[in-house]
Design a protein around this motif. Structure first.
Motif, PDB file in Angstrom:
ATOM      1  N   VAL A   8       0.624  -1.286   0.119  1.00 51.53           N
ATOM      2  CA  VAL A   8       0.065  -0.050   0.029  1.00 51.53           C
ATOM      3  C   VAL A   8       0.929   1.173   0.175  1.00 51.53           C
ATOM      4  O   VAL A   8       0.702   2.119  -0.657  1.00 51.53           O
ATOM      5  CB  VAL A   8      -0.819   0.110   1.321  1.00 51.53           C
ATOM      6  CG1 VAL A   8      -1.410   1.255   1.307  1.00 51.53           C
ATOM      7  CG2 VAL A   8      -1.918  -1.209   0.973  1.00 51.53           C
ATOM      8  N   VAL A   9       1.872   1.188   0.960  1.00 48.98           N
ATOM      9  CA  VAL A   9       2.617   2.406   1.196  1.00 48.98           C
ATOM     10  C   VAL A   9       3.677   2.689  -0.239  1.00 48.98           C
ATOM     11  O   VAL A   9       3.782   3.728  -0.726  1.00 48.98           O
ATOM     12  CB  VAL A   9       3.706   2.304   2.154  1.00 48.98           C
ATOM     13  CG1 VAL A   9       4.492   3.594   2.521  1.00 48.98           C
ATOM     14  CG2 VAL A   9       2.590   2.338   3.410  1.00 48.98           C
ATOM     15  N   LEU A  10       4.217   1.705  -0.761  1.00 48.27           N
ATOM     16  CA  LEU A  10       5.223   1.761  -1.658  1.00 48.27           C
ATOM     17  C   LEU A  10       4.604   1.571  -3.133  1.00 48.27           C
ATOM     18  O   LEU A  10       5.239   1.727  -4.076  1.00 48.27           O
ATOM     19  CB  LEU A  10       6.350   0.561  -1.786  1.00 48.27           C
ATOM     20  CG  LEU A  10       7.040   0.742  -0.294  1.00 48.27           C
ATOM     21  CD1 LEU A  10       8.026  -0.483   0.052  1.00 48.27           C
ATOM     22  CD2 LEU A  10       7.810   1.966  -0.305  1.00 48.27           C
ATOM     23  N   GLY A  11       3.268   1.406  -3.191  1.00 46.58           N
ATOM     24  CA  GLY A  11       2.625   1.214  -4.517  1.00 46.58           C
ATOM     25  C   GLY A  11       3.254   0.728  -5.465  1.00 46.58           C
ATOM     26  O   GLY A  11       3.373  -0.544  -5.485  1.00 46.58           O
ATOM     27  N   LYS A  12       3.294   1.302  -6.731  1.00 48.36           N
ATOM     28  CA  LYS A  12       3.591   0.725  -8.108  1.00 48.36           C
ATOM     29  C   LYS A  12       5.078   0.220  -7.904  1.00 48.36           C
ATOM     30  O   LYS A  12       5.418  -0.587  -8.866  1.00 48.36           O
ATOM     31  CB  LYS A  12       3.426   1.595  -9.194  1.00 48.36           C
ATOM     32  CG  LYS A  12       1.795   1.986  -9.292  1.00 48.36           C
ATOM     33  CD  LYS A  12       1.774   2.929 -10.480  1.00 48.36           C
ATOM     34  CE  LYS A  12       0.377   3.181 -10.622  1.00 48.36           C
ATOM     35  NZ  LYS A  12       0.157   3.964 -11.794  1.00 48.36           N
ATOM     36  N   LEU A  13       5.868   0.505  -7.011  1.00 53.37           N
ATOM     37  CA  LEU A  13       7.234   0.075  -6.902  1.00 53.37           C
ATOM     38  C   LEU A  13       7.318  -1.403  -6.718  1.00 53.37           C
ATOM     39  O   LEU A  13       8.130  -2.134  -7.135  1.00 53.37           O
ATOM     40  CB  LEU A  13       7.859   0.530  -5.809  1.00 53.37           C
ATOM     41  CG  LEU A  13       9.295   0.623  -5.600  1.00 53.37           C
ATOM     42  CD1 LEU A  13      10.001   1.271  -7.174  1.00 53.37           C
ATOM     43  CD2 LEU A  13      10.006   1.573  -4.722  1.00 53.37           C
ATOM     44  N   GLU A  14       6.108  -2.013  -6.219  1.00 61.22           N
ATOM     45  CA  GLU A  14       5.885  -3.418  -6.033  1.00 61.22           C
ATOM     46  C   GLU A  14       5.738  -4.157  -6.991  1.00 61.22           C
ATOM     47  O   GLU A  14       6.274  -5.263  -7.227  1.00 61.22           O
ATOM     48  CB  GLU A  14       4.949  -3.646  -4.801  1.00 61.22           C
ATOM     49  CG  GLU A  14       5.254  -3.441  -3.400  1.00 61.22           C
ATOM     50  CD  GLU A  14       6.171  -4.596  -2.708  1.00 61.22           C
ATOM     51  OE1 GLU A  14       6.442  -5.725  -3.189  1.00 61.22           O
ATOM     52  OE2 GLU A  14       6.682  -4.205  -1.724  1.00 61.22           O
ATOM     53  N   GLU A  15       5.562  -3.486  -8.369  1.00 63.39           N
ATOM     54  CA  GLU A  15       4.900  -4.121  -9.482  1.00 63.39           C
ATOM     55  C   GLU A  15       6.316  -4.260 -10.383  1.00 63.39           C
ATOM     56  O   GLU A  15       6.338  -4.616 -11.421  1.00 63.39           O
ATOM     57  CB  GLU A  15       3.845  -3.479 -10.135  1.00 63.39           C
ATOM     58  CG  GLU A  15       2.701  -3.591  -9.223  1.00 63.39           C
ATOM     59  CD  GLU A  15       1.613  -2.747  -9.853  1.00 63.39           C
ATOM     60  OE1 GLU A  15       1.710  -2.203 -10.830  1.00 63.39           O
ATOM     61  OE2 GLU A  15       0.727  -2.441  -9.005  1.00 63.39           O
ATOM     62  N   VAL A  16       7.433  -3.569 -10.083  1.00 64.90           N
ATOM     63  CA  VAL A  16       8.609  -3.548 -10.810  1.00 64.90           C
ATOM     64  C   VAL A  16       9.313  -4.751 -10.737  1.00 64.90           C
ATOM     65  O   VAL A  16       9.353  -5.486 -10.019  1.00 64.90           O
ATOM     66  CB  VAL A  16       9.529  -2.345 -10.352  1.00 64.90           C
ATOM     67  CG1 VAL A  16      10.708  -2.122 -11.233  1.00 64.90           C
ATOM     68  CG2 VAL A  16       8.724  -0.929 -10.692  1.00 64.90           C
ATOM     69  N   LYS A  17      10.007  -5.067 -11.838  1.00 65.03           N
ATOM     70  CA  LYS A  17      10.888  -6.279 -12.034  1.00 65.03           C
ATOM     71  C   LYS A  17      11.815  -6.506 -10.802  1.00 65.03           C
ATOM     72  O   LYS A  17      12.465  -5.394 -10.191  1.00 65.03           O
ATOM     73  CB  LYS A  17      11.830  -6.310 -13.314  1.00 65.03           C
ATOM     74  CG  LYS A  17      10.823  -6.686 -14.402  1.00 65.03           C
ATOM     75  CD  LYS A  17      11.679  -6.637 -15.354  1.00 65.03           C
ATOM     76  CE  LYS A  17      10.540  -6.979 -17.058  1.00 65.03           C
ATOM     77  NZ  LYS A  17      11.522  -6.944 -18.119  1.00 65.03           N
ATOM     78  N   PRO A  18      12.255  -7.501 -10.262  1.00 63.84           N
ATOM     79  CA  PRO A  18      12.974  -7.769  -9.080  1.00 63.84           C
ATOM     80  C   PRO A  18      14.209  -6.794  -8.815  1.00 63.84           C
ATOM     81  O   PRO A  18      14.637  -5.953  -7.967  1.00 63.84           O
ATOM     82  CB  PRO A  18      13.238  -9.141  -9.014  1.00 63.84           C
ATOM     83  CG  PRO A  18      12.178  -9.886  -9.694  1.00 63.84           C
ATOM     84  CD  PRO A  18      11.824  -8.841 -10.890  1.00 63.84           C
ATOM     85  N   HIS A  19      15.148  -6.891 -10.012  1.00 65.33           N
ATOM     86  CA  HIS A  19      16.490  -6.088  -9.960  1.00 65.33           C
ATOM     87  C   HIS A  19      16.128  -4.640  -9.922  1.00 65.33           C
ATOM     88  O   HIS A  19      16.701  -3.888  -9.233  1.00 65.33           O
ATOM     89  CB  HIS A  19      17.229  -6.546 -11.014  1.00 65.33           C
ATOM     90  CG  HIS A  19      18.566  -5.614 -11.052  1.00 65.33           C
ATOM     91  ND1 HIS A  19      19.485  -6.178 -10.022  1.00 65.33           N
ATOM     92  CD2 HIS A  19      19.005  -4.793 -11.891  1.00 65.33           C
ATOM     93  CE1 HIS A  19      20.901  -5.373 -10.240  1.00 65.33           C
ATOM     94  NE2 HIS A  19      20.421  -4.307 -11.135  1.00 65.33           N
TER      95      HIS A  19
END
Length: 108
Positions: A8-19
Motif C-alpha cells: 500500500v505504501v510503496l505502491g507501484k514500486l512493488e510491481e517493478v521487476k526484481p532487480h
C-alpha cells in the motif's frame, strides 16, 4: 509492518521487476533518509553518474507521484523500505540465478 502494508505504501514500486525494484528501492532509501530529491544530490550520495541518478529519480517520481513530498507518507515509506529492501535484494539475487541457468521465461 506487513507485506500488504508495504504494498500500500510503496505502491507501484512493488510491481517493478526484481532487480529494478531493488535498485529503485535503494535509491528511494537514500532520498528519504538524506532528505534529497534532486538528481544531482542523489548522484553525490550514491556515487552515481548524474544521468543514472536522474533516470532513477524520474522513475520514482512517475511510480510514486506526489507522495514523495508528504512528510507522513515519507515516514511510512522509510518504515516499509526497512522491511522490503532485504526481501527485494533476495528476490533480485534469485531472479539473477534463474536467468543464469537459462530460465528466462520466469522473470525479467
Amino acid at each position: 509492518m506487513s507485506t500488504d502494508d508495504n504494498r500500500v505504501v510503496l505502491g507501484k514500486l512493488e510491481e517493478v521487476k526484481p532487480h529494478s525494484r531493488w535498485i529503485l528501492g535503494e535509491t528511494l532509501e537514500v532520498m528519504l533518509h538524506n532528505g534529497v530529491d534532486r538528481p544531482a544530490d542523489v548522484a553525490v550520495w550514491m556515487k552515481l553518474p548524474p544521468s543514472t541518478a536522474a533516470y532513477r529519480v524520474r522513475l520514482l517520481r512517475e511510480l510514486l507521484g506526489p507522495d514523495l513530498h508528504d512528510p507522513a507518507l515519507r515516514l511510512a515509506m522509510m518504515r516499509a523500505l526497512r522491511s522490503a529492501l532485504p526481501r527485494w535484494r533476495a528476490e533480485a539475487a534469485y531472479a539473477k540465478r534463474r536467468r543464469a541457468k537459462g530460465n528466462r521465461d520466469t522473470c525479467c
